[in-house]
Each structure stands twice: as structure tokens, then as C-alpha cells.
Design a protein around this motif. Structure first.
Motif, PDB file in Angstrom:
ATOM      1  N   ARG A  86      39.894  52.590  -3.642  1.00 53.64           N
ATOM      2  CA  ARG A  86      38.709  52.188  -4.410  1.00 53.64           C
ATOM      3  C   ARG A  86      38.266  50.775  -4.064  1.00 53.64           C
ATOM      4  NH1 ARG A  86      39.729  54.540 -10.554  1.00 53.64           N
ATOM      5  NH2 ARG A  86      39.825  56.753  -9.969  1.00 53.64           N
ATOM      6  N   ILE A  87      39.222  49.960  -3.629  1.00 50.43           N
ATOM      7  CA  ILE A  87      38.890  48.575  -3.321  1.00 50.43           C
ATOM      8  C   ILE A  87      37.822  48.486  -2.231  1.00 50.43           C
ATOM      9  CG2 ILE A  87      40.658  48.258  -1.526  1.00 50.43           C
ATOM     10  CD1 ILE A  87      41.144  45.474  -2.673  1.00 50.43           C
ATOM     11  N   GLU A  88      37.745  49.507  -1.358  1.00 48.80           N
ATOM     12  CA  GLU A  88      36.775  49.465  -0.269  1.00 48.80           C
ATOM     13  C   GLU A  88      35.334  49.522  -0.784  1.00 48.80           C
ATOM     14  OE1 GLU A  88      37.495  52.088   2.965  1.00 48.80           O
ATOM     15  OE2 GLU A  88      39.633  51.634   3.076  1.00 48.80           O
TER      16      GLU A  88
ATOM     17  N   SER B  48      41.484  36.224  -1.924  1.00 50.46           N
ATOM     18  CA  SER B  48      41.256  36.116  -0.485  1.00 50.46           C
ATOM     19  C   SER B  48      41.512  34.700   0.012  1.00 50.46           C
ATOM     20  CB  SER B  48      39.821  36.539  -0.156  1.00 50.46           C
ATOM     21  OG  SER B  48      39.542  36.404   1.213  1.00 50.46           O
ATOM     22  N   GLY B  49      41.196  33.699  -0.820  1.00 52.52           N
ATOM     23  CA  GLY B  49      41.446  32.309  -0.442  1.00 52.52           C
ATOM     24  C   GLY B  49      42.934  32.047  -0.248  1.00 52.52           C
ATOM     25  N   PHE B  50      43.747  32.576  -1.152  1.00 51.13           N
ATOM     26  CA  PHE B  50      45.196  32.414  -1.019  1.00 51.13           C
ATOM     27  C   PHE B  50      45.717  33.169   0.202  1.00 51.13           C
ATOM     28  CE2 PHE B  50      44.630  31.582  -5.605  1.00 51.13           C
ATOM     29  CZ  PHE B  50      45.275  30.360  -5.688  1.00 51.13           C
ATOM     30  N   TYR B  51      45.135  34.336   0.464  1.00 51.73           N
ATOM     31  CA  TYR B  51      45.545  35.123   1.630  1.00 51.73           C
ATOM     32  C   TYR B  51      45.247  34.341   2.913  1.00 51.73           C
ATOM     33  CZ  TYR B  51      45.639  38.940   5.043  1.00 51.73           C
ATOM     34  OH  TYR B  51      45.909  39.724   6.141  1.00 51.73           O
TER      35      TYR B  51
ATOM     36  N   MET C 229      38.006  38.063   4.227  1.00 49.12           N
ATOM     37  CA  MET C 229      39.389  38.456   4.471  1.00 49.12           C
ATOM     38  C   MET C 229      39.939  39.221   3.273  1.00 49.12           C
ATOM     39  SD  MET C 229      40.825  35.062   6.469  1.00 49.12           S
ATOM     40  CE  MET C 229      42.510  35.651   6.568  1.00 49.12           C
ATOM     41  N   LEU C 230      41.000  39.967   3.522  1.00 56.23           N
ATOM     42  CA  LEU C 230      41.654  40.747   2.477  1.00 56.23           C
ATOM     43  C   LEU C 230      42.024  39.851   1.281  1.00 56.23           C
ATOM     44  CD1 LEU C 230      44.075  42.756   4.778  1.00 56.23           C
ATOM     45  CD2 LEU C 230      42.205  43.751   3.452  1.00 56.23           C
ATOM     46  N   PRO C 231      41.935  40.373   0.045  1.00 55.88           N
ATOM     47  CA  PRO C 231      41.501  41.724  -0.328  1.00 55.88           C
ATOM     48  C   PRO C 231      40.011  41.830  -0.656  1.00 55.88           C
ATOM     49  CG  PRO C 231      42.412  40.632  -2.242  1.00 55.88           C
ATOM     50  CD  PRO C 231      42.509  39.634  -1.114  1.00 55.88           C
ATOM     51  N   ALA C 232      39.250  40.750  -0.419  1.00 53.24           N
ATOM     52  CA  ALA C 232      37.826  40.772  -0.750  1.00 53.24           C
ATOM     53  C   ALA C 232      36.988  41.421   0.334  1.00 53.24           C
ATOM     54  CB  ALA C 232      37.327  39.347  -0.996  1.00 53.24           C
ATOM     55  N   GLY C 233      37.595  41.713   1.459  1.00 52.78           N
ATOM     56  CA  GLY C 233      36.902  42.348   2.578  1.00 52.78           C
ATOM     57  C   GLY C 233      37.919  42.952   3.525  1.00 52.78           C
ATOM     58  N   PRO C 234      37.463  43.515   4.628  1.00 51.02           N
ATOM     59  CA  PRO C 234      38.372  44.220   5.539  1.00 51.02           C
ATOM     60  C   PRO C 234      39.032  43.362   6.606  1.00 51.02           C
ATOM     61  CG  PRO C 234      36.124  44.497   6.287  1.00 51.02           C
ATOM     62  CD  PRO C 234      36.043  43.660   5.030  1.00 51.02           C
TER      63      PRO C 234
END
Length: 371
Positions: free
Chosen positions: A12-14, A36-39, A192-197
């Protein structure tokens, strides 16, 4: 399941990775943006550490990878490249992570050699097992790619080892880094993950020796002009990924048969990160897609899955799946001549093929001269 119905098995995140996100979904996405910033910080710290302690393999290595989650054609391209290098007389091996394979105490395992599978698809992972069906060189799986290379080196001398899906495996130095970008998928919303692919920022392309833009011919390009400008700062080559044949199981072996899906009622079955491209290919072949079963990427099929597929076959002519799914579905007792897989083929034009050859063969020649 009608072809137009979204699969309940897709994450669902997609839905939150759309470029033009509906306002009602923005609050949920903002939480992902913070994560995503932490990632991004974690990825940067990891890369900094491994660059300081990275190791070099005793053989020339070529990495085939990407920047996004989801399909870009890495495994078909890895096979294409391995066979092409073999055609130049090189001794070639492949090392893969073997995602979602069964746990093993061994640091590395030999999947196949001489086209003979040495372990089960569950132990190897679906993609390495699939490659073993058509590649005659040795294939190993290992969490640390260096362990896989060392295992292959014990079998005999190699000129090149191709690392499947290894662009982010920065703990190992490589001689050539190839990054694949899907023309149809692009970079999504660019986050970037998890806010994008994105596994990494698009700026990571600066580490690539060449970028391979892959195209399946099923829809328009999703790469924005600003992104294409960053791509063209490196050497950019193009590759097409197209259906070549259907595969059918005959006496336990896979046999190619012509693409003849026009007007036939097809049930599509796949376990992919994004099955839209696979389904689009079937429609491009004029298949009457009367049903779609979409499972998560690297799905381990169960008896219940098999029964659900068989029950849905009653109003169809055949089931068509992917090669990497066929290695797991072929153990089930489907009716004779009812289960097929779509074999894909990678092609490049003469100019780009020559440029790819020059890039890799030039490094091989240099490595041989310095040995």
C-alpha cells in the motif's frame, strides 16, 4: 480478478509514491518524508564506513544494479551480459545475493555450474535458479559478494565475475559499475525510501561507469528532462527488453515455443515488485487477459496458491507466468500444456553494444596486463 483491479498484494505504501499525490494522502506521506531523511543519513553513513574498509576481489568484477526498488530488468541484463562476455571467449561467473532464499549457515553456496542446478530454488533464490536454466557458467549466492567470488574461484580460474544487483554493495570494490534505469518507471517521485522508490539519491549515479536505460516498449518514458540531464553526465546506453518466446515444461525440461497468444484467454500469474509491465507485455501480444494473480516479489507459492490458480483456470486457455515464478510453480501438478512462462530477451543496437564491449573488455585487457 479483473485486469484493471489493483492487486491487494501490492504494498500500500506505493500509493504514496505518486508524483501528483492527492491532498487526502499528504498527511500520511509527510510522515514517510521525515523517515526518508533518517534513511538518507543512514545510507550516507553506511557508504562512508564501507568505503574506508572495502575489499577488492581477486578477479575483475562487473556490478549490475539500480537506484530504485522494483524491476529495471537487472536479471535479464545480467544474463545478456554474461552470455555476451562468454561469446568473447571469457570465463564468466555470476554472484547474486539470492534474495528471499532459505537461510543457510554457509557463507556462500554454489547454485549451478555447467547449467546444472546444485541446490533447490528455495535454497538458491528464484532469480539465481532462473539464471541457471540458461547460463552455463558457475553461479553462487552469498550475502557478502566476496564470499561468493571466493567460492567460484575455487572451481577454476575466471576472467570476470558479474555481481547481480550490487550497486549498493559498496563494501566490495568493483571494476565496472553498470546502473540500470527503467525508461517506463523512471525514478518515481524522486524521494528515497520510504517516501519514494529510491534506494539512493539520483546523485549516486556519479559512481556509475555507464547507465543502461531499459525499455519494454509498453508505455511512454517517465524520466523527466532534469533527471535525464543528470543521466547524460555519464555514459548512457540503451537496451530493449522484449518477449522472445514462451516456455513450456516438457519431460521436466524447459522448452521454447513461439509467441502465440493472440486471442487466447490468458490467466497472468506473477510475483514481482511491479507486475504492470509484465501484464502490459501480455496485452501487447494480443492476449485476452481474463484474469490476473499478482503476488509479492519473490513470493513462495503454497498449495493454497496453486489451488486458487487452478480454480481460476476453468475459463482460460493457459496460464502465463514469469521465468522466475516458473522455477517455483513447476513443482505443482498443473494440467498438461497449461502452464507457460514468458521468456524475455535483452537487445542493444550495434553502437551501444560496441560501447559496452569496449568498456568491459578494455578493463579485462588492463587487468590481464597488470596481473
Amino acid at each position: 480478478m479483473p485486469p484493471s483491479e489493483p492487486s491487494p498484494n501490492r504494498p500500500r505504501i506505493e500509493r504514496l509514491w505518486q508524483r501528483d499525490l492527492p491532498v487526502r494522502l499528504l498527511p500520511a506521506w509527510l510522515g514517510l518524508a521525515a523517515a526518508s531523511g533518517f534513511y538518507r543519513i543512514g545510507v550516507g553513513a553506511r557508504h562512508l564506513y564501507w568505503r574506508m574498509v572495502k575489499r577488492r576481489a581477486p578477479v575483475l568484477t562487473v556490478s549490475v544494479g539500480n537506484l530504485t526498488v522494483g524491476g529495471t530488468g537487472k536479471t535479464p541484463f545480467t544474463l545478456f551480459l554474461a552470455k555476451r562476455l562468454q561469446s568473447h571467449g571469457l570465463r564468466v561467473g555470476i554472484v547474486s545475493r539470492g534474495y528471499h532464499r532459505a537461510r543457510s549457515r554457509a557463507r556462500a553456496e554454489l547454485v549451478a555450474d555447467g547449467g546444472q542446478l546444485k541446490i533447490s530454488p528455495e535454497e538458491a533464490g528464484d532469480e539465481p535458479a532462473m539464471m541457471a536454466k540458461t547460463f552455463t557458467g558457475p553461479i553462487a549466492v552469498a550475502k557478502r559478494r566476496i564470499d561468493g567470488i571466493e567460492l567460484l574461484s575455487k572451481l577454476g580460474p575466471l576472467d570476470v565475475v558479474i555481481l547481480d544487483d550490487a550497486f549498493q554493495h559498496v563494501r566490495l570494490s568493483r571494476d565496472v559499475d553498470l546502473v540500470l534505469v527503467s525508461d517506463e518507471r523512471g525514478f518515481g517521485n524522486g524521494w528515497m525510501l520510504p517516501a519514494g522508490p529510491m534506494r539512493e539519491s539520483i546523485n549516486a549515479l556519479g559512481r556509475a561507469d555507464a547507465i543502461i536505460v531499459t525499455n519494454t516498449g509498453t508505455c511512454a518514458s517517465a524520466i523527466r528532462p532534469s533527471q535525464m540531464k543528470k543521466l547524460t553526465a555519464r555514459k548512457v546506453l540503451h537496451a530493449s527488453v522484449r518477449p522472445r518466446a514462451l516456455l513450456v515444461i516438457e519431460n521436466g525440461a524447459w522448452r521454447e515455443t513461439p509467441l502465440g497468444l493472440g486471442g487466447r484467454r490468458v490467466l497472468a500469474v506473477s510475483g514481482l515488485a511491479d507486475s504492470s509491465g509484465f501484464n502490459a507485455m501480455l496485452r501487447e501480444l494480443d492476449a485476452d487477459l481474463v484474469g490476473v494473480f499478482e503476488y509479492p516479489d519473490h513470493h513462495a507459492y503454497t498449495n493454497a496458491d496453486w489451488q486458487a490458480i487452478v480454480n481460476a483456470m476453468r475459463d482460460t486457455d493457459l496460464v502465463v507466468t514469469t521465468e522466475k515464478d516458473l522455477v517455483k510453480l513447476e513443482r505443482f501438478p498443473f494440467p498438461r500444456d497449461s502452464l507457460y512462462a514468458l521468456r524475455l530477451e535483452v537487445t542493444m543496437d550495434a553502437v551501444d553494444t560496441r560501447a559496452l564491449d569496449e568498456l568491459i573488455l578494455g578493463r579485462v585487457t588492463a587487468a590481464t596486463a597488470n596481473a
